[in-house]
Scaffold this motif. Structure first.
Motif, mmCIF file in Angstrom:
data_model
loop_
_atom_site.group_PDB
_atom_site.id
_atom_site.type_symbol
_atom_site.label_atom_id
_atom_site.label_comp_id
_atom_site.label_asym_id
_atom_site.label_seq_id
_atom_site.Cartn_x
_atom_site.Cartn_y
_atom_site.Cartn_z
ATOM 1 N N ARG A 116 0.833 -1.212 0.000
ATOM 2 C CA ARG A 116 0.000 0.000 0.000
ATOM 3 C C ARG A 116 0.867 1.262 0.000
ATOM 4 N NH1 ARG A 116 -2.805 -3.378 3.376
ATOM 5 N NH2 ARG A 116 -2.109 -2.300 5.259
ATOM 6 N N GLU A 117 1.990 1.230 0.696
ATOM 7 C CA GLU A 117 2.905 2.387 0.676
ATOM 8 C C GLU A 117 3.483 2.601 -0.719
ATOM 9 O OE1 GLU A 117 5.722 1.377 3.739
ATOM 10 O OE2 GLU A 117 4.396 2.120 5.346
ATOM 11 N N LEU A 118 3.895 1.510 -1.370
ATOM 12 C CA LEU A 118 4.408 1.610 -2.738
ATOM 13 C C LEU A 118 3.311 2.123 -3.672
ATOM 14 C CD1 LEU A 118 6.579 1.204 -4.902
ATOM 15 C CD2 LEU A 118 5.816 -1.177 -5.087
ATOM 16 N N LEU A 119 2.099 1.636 -3.482
ATOM 17 C CA LEU A 119 0.977 2.072 -4.312
ATOM 18 C C LEU A 119 0.739 3.575 -4.155
ATOM 19 C CD1 LEU A 119 -1.208 1.112 -6.263
ATOM 20 C CD2 LEU A 119 -2.643 0.627 -4.274
ATOM 21 N N ASP A 120 0.810 4.081 -2.942
ATOM 22 C CA ASP A 120 0.651 5.530 -2.721
ATOM 23 C C ASP A 120 1.734 6.314 -3.455
ATOM 24 O OD1 ASP A 120 -1.567 5.130 -1.123
ATOM 25 O OD2 ASP A 120 -0.467 5.313 0.769
ATOM 26 N N ASP A 121 2.968 5.818 -3.387
ATOM 27 C CA ASP A 121 4.074 6.483 -4.085
ATOM 28 C C ASP A 121 3.881 6.415 -5.602
ATOM 29 O OD1 ASP A 121 6.685 7.783 -4.204
ATOM 30 O OD2 ASP A 121 7.432 5.830 -4.923
ATOM 31 N N LEU A 122 3.473 5.264 -6.096
ATOM 32 C CA LEU A 122 3.215 5.111 -7.532
ATOM 33 C C LEU A 122 2.105 6.036 -7.996
ATOM 34 C CD1 LEU A 122 3.411 1.234 -7.846
ATOM 35 C CD2 LEU A 122 4.994 2.886 -8.867
#
Length: 173
Positions: A116-122
């Motif tokens: 979810r953190e990577l998704l927010d950054d993406l």
């Protein structure tokens, strides 16, 4: 439309620049798509499966279609390819598979905190890329209308395809 008015409608800046395909839908879609792909490629370097991995991660985080089979159908990915993609995302610590309480043979796909953190950054990177691609539209209203019309066309085309399920969990463009 008469031949003369067609000629008038096709004259203008596009013709003056020498682009004879500027009124061809396929050419225009291809140019915009290639521009989008170029602008977003850097964002996907840390995602197993690249753009497809991002779509799986986003769908696992944001839709009710959490089973492996439902995700594959929703995204139009072959079941075998989906298995390998999920294996890679799981190895990267971005998703987890849990037994489905309703059917112990099925696995529910859940994004991890890291996923979810990577998704927010993406999402932030993709928003910047989209702004770059849509910069050719003069106003925020033009960009809003373009997104709405594109979403309408995409939903219609998706619903015409009997292989894919309706995209009721899609995020707005």
């Amino acid at each position: 439309m008469s031949p003369a008015s067609r000629s008038d409608a096709r004259s203008g800046p596009d013709q003056e620049s020498g682009c004879v395909l500027s009124h061809d839908l396929g050419w225009a879609l291809g140019v915009v798509f290639r521009s989008y792909v170029k602008a977003t490629n850097a964002a996907f370097t840390d995602v197993p499966g690249g753009p497809r991995g991002y779509q799986v991660l986003a769908a696992a985080s944001r839709t009710d279609q959490k089973s492996q089979l439902a995700l594959a159908q929703h995204l139009g990915v072959d079941r075998t390819v989906m298995t390998y993609l999920l294996d890679d995302l799981e190895r990267a610590g971005l998703i987890e598979r849990h037994p489905d309480p309703a059917d112990r043979r099925a696995r529910r796909i859940v994004a991890t905190v890291r996923g979810r953190e990577l998704l927010d950054d993406l999402d932030r990177q993709l928003q910047a890329a989209e702004q770059l691609v849509l910069a050719g539209l003069d106003t925020a209203e033009d960009r809003r209308v373009f997104r709405a019309l594109l979403r309408q066309l995409a939903t219609h085309a998706n619903n015409l395809d009997p292989v894919h399920s309706p995209c009721d969990g899609a995020q707005p463009l």
